[in-house]
Design an enzyme around this catalytic site. Structure first.
Site: not given
Lengths: 490, 495, 98
Positions: B80, B155, B179
């Site tokens: 990420k 996310s 997330s």
């Protein structure tokens, strides 16, 4: 005693509290491994943590915590078993993260006091709290430029904030409190106390009220004083300003003011305009600080003898005058040096004289006094003791000793060796001295006649002459004694 | 050269690499090839590190040839883009860090490198991890490989989509309020949020420090166990990491759930729950019960306060954590020549942050500001304690909890963007685990009528990731939901 | 909870966010709606203990040794900074007050 504030401020009474920020003498910063050395190239002592880069985290320096605890114990504070770091949020270019890691409503220690002498009276100031926080960097404002330069070397240097109750009543008292506090911090070796370099900084909360009133007036906070003199002067000026405003029918705004030492005035700090809302909240990157009673006790066991106790002991154990004892104990290094010299066999009173005059002069001249380390002083305590012993056993006179002292400074040789090599041993042989005296008297029959006619101040002239012929080595007491006898016709 | 090595699960690829059946370079090339094929539509990655991947794959081959058995030697991974990578741009999905190149690696990156993982790219995300759909990325949304018109969840949507589309064998995401788990649920992957303090946050750009955790997103529970074993552990640079020893998570995958007491919290099965989701989750429970687990009904009475608590605490921390993006030392600066400092700050942060980030900064500033602190921040901290105590109580009568991950399956792009509150409520089942600090895992447990994946959530005791992984793995031994492939891949291959 | 534009401006200034006019209006409505939702917490009566952060290690703040670890980060950070002085040693910002 009569109240010194009466004369100066009429029926107004100043109320003063100090917030002192002391940089702790750790090797590394509070939350990262960067060096705390003063004077490095700009931004050289920085890393991702103190630059506030994304994703990095603070890790507490254990020694800083111990220094703060030591200070708390030395000032009678109660160390909290649980205290907590909090974030103080505000934007400023020298505050890299946009918040300062400080402590807020759960400080490390509360409720101590410092006792000291000021203006002839014994005074006590209560301490509200002691907490740890990180220092900010420095913004450099270049007069004409439209820009400022930011150096973050200082960002993250560990600070202790020591907050006093508003117990102080005069500027001089405030300065004396600050001196005492500095002395304690230096004794504990937790702060070098250097106000020039900013390792000890002081903000003054000042308000005035009508004498006899027990409510506090609106206070201002004055910053940017970097000497004891500035602290005293800035408070004085701020008191006068407040009285003038109030007597003119105005009101005092609660604000932060900046001391301008050149103009000798304080002015409101524009950049702090919305400083009233720091949005403190517990620092989520650090668990609460837990200090066990056992750890507090262990740190307390390392408390050195503090200046007050040491001064009393110097008077009783070493027979020093109150004055000498007080001056010697103002600094731990000085007192340590004195005791080391005593232990090496010097006579305490003579040592005290030498240390407070010659040794201290040299240390100051060479600017070694900031380091708080007697190992780097140019004359070791043992060497000074040896020199003083030579005076005590009359091997040399006090005057010759000064020559030997200078020689020790330049060559680093032991005093006895210098005396032997340069033939400085005192002449105490009565025969030799009598011969020298007779020669001087014989050379100046007119002066001898004048002396005998009552011009007694000529004695110095003859002593000088004898010392000159003996190369300064004549035993002064003996020279005086024999001279008096010969002049009297003996 | 086209190959389909990227289709191999992490564990399968690792075994094949170890016995020399496949080469790390071929595996990396296969992933890069897949990236080229699907990225124009999926947009899971912000940066593709092809050169680095080849270099690391070559190094992995050398290490393999030398007989090394690094846990992830030659395994292609995606990170990420909230996780700092030395020398590789790390944007956090934000304009304000569009060109930021960190001078350090996150702790998890160092561990992955040591284990021999091969970095193929940095994945898209909601800006600074603030979002539940990946639509808050400054660089455009990621699309769900199962239905390109749908969001992948957020996310960590880019990481989840990359795993679902087989662009890598595993990815790391971060989970502050769901997330990792919500995107895993929406993309049919396995996502694990470890216990707070299990994985170092060093190098993870902070959103909400007391809630953020890094964790794996993979195709199976076994793959997640392999990754967690590598990234978990104490880090002296993150003083909130635990010093507890890291168990061998793969060794915990025994398939044995006999006697395991599975708590079913009634608050997580409200009447209005999507029927397909309810059905799939209950079905998964039935399979576990068949394997010998015991269902126990439990209650988490403060669940209804979790979202409100979270949306005070997380923005409060965020408002402070994001103050460092000020245009002074790194990242974007926007200023006119005559701007004073205040104008520079305001212009930079206005241009650098997107709408959701601004919304949360304002919300958090509000919650901390003078006059509101007690009613908002402090109240939320106290509520957080009640939420944690709910779990303590529940875990007295069960070993883990079973619930849906999301109340729905993936929703359409744009469906919830107009109403921030509706978006916030997407996390209604995931947030409590972050507030309590407990581990949570999402695994696929079925599909709805639109053939979108449904996620099953397992929540465990503090530091008991092993039970979550063992239970999820047991389920995966009896089911094949995790093996299904998004329709996108079929069209991609026939092209 | 009613939120005014002045409220938005106040927190925006504290947070150093410059906002366009439409943004102010939109954010005002958003904040009002979100704060309306979080008012749910009001129904909880919680006996007050001190503040704190839940979820952090219970056994206290871990410490590190006081050891200097020199970092070369500034050599990488300064050249990439938004602006620096001519010698490249200082970060440069619009003039700060006081």
């Amino acid at each position: 005693m009569n109240d010194p504030t009466h004369a100066r401020w009429g029926d107004w009474e100043p109320v003063i509290g100090l917030e002192v920020h002391a940089q702790m003498r750790t090797s590394s910063k509070l939350f990262c491994g960067c060096s705390t050395t003063f004077g490095a190239a700009p931004n050289a002592n920085t890393c991702p943590v103190c630059l506030g880069l994304p994703g990095v985290l603070p890790v507490l320096n254990g020694r800083a915590l111990e220094f703060a605890i030591l200070t708390a114990l030395a000032t009678g504070c109660t160390v909290a078993e649980l205290s907590r770091f909090a974030r103080k949020n505000y934007f400023y270019p020298d505050l890299p993260k946009g918040y300062q890691i400080s402590m807020y409503d759960e400080p490390l220690a509360v409720g101590g006091h410092i006792d000291f002498n000021s203006e002839g009276a014994r005074t006590q100031v209560r301490l509200t709290r002691i907490h740890m926080e990180e220092d900010a960097g420095k913004s450099i404002h270049d007069g004409a430029e439209r820009e400022s330069l930011v150096d973050l070397n200082r960002a993250g240097v560990p600070l202790m904030e020591i907050v006093s109750e508003p117990d102080l009543r005069t500027p001089a008292e405030a300065a004396d409190y600050l001196r005492t506090l500095r002395m304690i911090l230096q004794y504990l070796e937790v702060c070098d106390g250097n106000m020039d370099e900013g390792s000890l900084r002081c903000d003054a909360n000042v308000s005035v009220r009508k004498r006899g009133s027990d409510t506090l007036g609106t206070r201002t906070e004055t910053k940017n004083m970097n000497s004891f003199r500035s602290v005293e002067r800035a408070i004085e000026v701020e008191i006068e300003r407040q009285i003038e405003v109030l007597e003119g029918g105005g009101t005092i705004r609660q604000e932060t003011r900046l001391w301008d030492a050149d103009r000798e005035q304080t002015a409101p700090m524009r950049s702090k305009e919305d400083a009233h809302d720091y949005r403190y909240f517990p620092e989520p990157d650090l668990a609460p600080v837990r200090v066990t009673p056992a750890r507090i006790a262990a740190i307390g066991a390392g408390l050195p003898e503090l200046p007050e106790a040491r001064r009393t002991r110097f008077e009783t154990a070493h027979g020093l005058s109150t004055y000498d004892a007080e001056v010697l104990t103002t600094r731990r290094d000085l007192a340590d040096y004195f005791e080391a010299a005593c232990a090496a066999g010097g006579a305490p009173k003579t040592l005290a004289n030498w240390i407070l005059t010659e040794v201290w002069r040299i240390v100051r001249e060479r600017r070694l006094d900031d380091a708080l380390r007697i190992e780097i002083w140019p004359i070791s305590a043992a060497a000074l003791a040896a020199l003083v012993s030579l005076i005590e056993d009359r091997t040399i006179s006090g005057k010759i000793a000064k020559t030997v002292f200078e020689e020790m400074l330049t060559t680093g040789e032991a005093p006895a060796a210098i005396v032997e090599q340069r033939g400085l041993r005192q002449v105490s042989d009565e025969g030799a001295l009598t011969a020298a005296i007779d020669a001087v008297l014989a050379a100046h029959p007119d002066k001898v006649a004048e002396f005998r006619a009552g011009k007694e101040k000529l004695l110095g002239f003859f002593v000088g002459g004898v010392m000159k012929t003996t190369g300064g080595k004549g035993n002064p007491a003996l020279v005086n004694q024999i001279l008096a006898r010969r002049l009297a016709g003996g | 050269m086209v190959n389909d090595l990227c289709e191999l699960s992490l564990v399968a690829a690792r075994d094949a690499l170890r016995c020399g059946e496949i080469r790390a370079l071929d595996l990396a090339e296969s992933c890069l090839e897949r990236i080229n094929t699907v990225e124009p539509e999926v947009r899971a990655l912000l940066t593709v590190t092809a050169e680095r991947a080849r270099a690391e794959a070559a190094l992995a081959e050398t290490r393999l040839a030398a007989g090394e058995r690094g846990a992830l030697l030659g395994i292609p991974i995606v990170l990420k883009d909230l996780v700092a990578t030395r020398g590789v741009r790390t944007t956090c999905g934000s304009r304000i860090l569009e060109n930021w190149v960190p001078p350090y690696d996150a702790d998890c990156v160092e561990r992955l490198q040591q284990a021999g993982a091969v970095l193929v790219g940095k994945s898209n995300l909601d800006e600074f991890a603030m979002g539940s759909s990946n639509e808050n990325s400054a660089f455009g949304p990621t699309h769900n490989p199962w239905d390109l018109a749908c969001v992948p969840g957020g996310s960590s949507g880019g990481s989840a989509a990359a795993v679902a589309a087989r662009e890598c064998a595993a990815a790391l995401g971060t989970d502050t309020g769901g997330s990792i788990r919500l995107p895993a649920s929406f993309t049919g992957t396995c996502g694990l949020k470890p216990t707070y303090g299990r994985v170092s946050r060093f190098g993870l750009a902070a959103y909400a420090s007391s809630l953020d955790q890094i964790g794996p997103i993979t195709r199976s529970a076994a793959d997640a166990a392999a990754v967690l074993s590598v990234i978990a552990g104490h880090d002296p640079r993150d003083s909130t990491t635990s010093a507890r020893p890291v168990p061998d998570y793969e060794a915990a995958l025994t398939g044995d759930v006999r006697g395991l007491r599975i708590g079913v919290p009634r608050e997580y099965f409200p009447d209005e729950l999507n029927p397909a989701v309810r059905q799939a989750v209950e079905n998964a429970l039935a399979i576990l019960v068949e394997r010998g687990a015991e269902p126990v009904e439990v209650s988490l009475p403060h669940s209804r306060y979790a979202v409100a608590t979270y949306y005070l605490l997380a923005p409060a921390e965020a408002s402070s954590n994001l103050a460092r993006y000020d245009g002074v030392r790194f990242g974007l600066r926007v200023a006119d020549p005559h701007d004073d400092l205040l104008a520079m700050y305001q212009r930079t942060r206005d241009a650098g942050f997107g709408a959701e980030v601004k919304r949360r900064i304002l919300l958090g500033t509000w919650a901390l500001s003078s006059g509101y602190y007690d009613a908002y921040y402090l109240k939320a901290q106290r509520t957080r304690r009640l939420v944690r105590q709910d779990f303590e109580t529940a875990f007295q009568s069960c070993d883990l909890l079973l619930a849906p991950t999301g109340a729905t399956t993936a929703f359409q792009l744009g469906e919830r963007t107009a109403d921030p509150l509706a978006m916030y409520l997407s996390d209604v089942f995931t947030i409590a685990a972050n507030l309590a600090g407990i581990p949570g895992l999402s695994v696929p447990c079925g599909f709805d009528s639109k053939l979108l994946p449904i996620g099953l959530q397992l929540l465990g005791r503090w530091f008991d990731e092993a039970s979550l992984l063992r239970t999820a793995d047991a389920l995966q031994r009896d089911t094949d939901w995790h093996l299904r492939r998004p329709p996108l891949l079929k069209t991609a291959e026939t092209r | 909870m009613a939120v005014t534009l002045e409220d938005v401006d106040h927190v925006a200034r504290l947070a150093r966010l410059g906002l366009a006019d439409e943004e102010r209006h939109a954010l005002r409505a958003d904040l009002e709606s979100i704060l309306g939702y979080v008012d749910l917490l009001r129904e909880l009566e919680i006996p007050g203990e001190g503040p704190g952060v839940e979820g952090l290690p219970e056994d206290g703040c871990r410490e590190r040794l006081d050891e200097v670890r020199q970092s070369q980060a500034a050599d990488l950070v300064l050249p990439a900074a938004p602006t620096v002085d001519l010698e490249g040693r200082f970060f440069r910002v619009p003039k700060v007050l006081d």
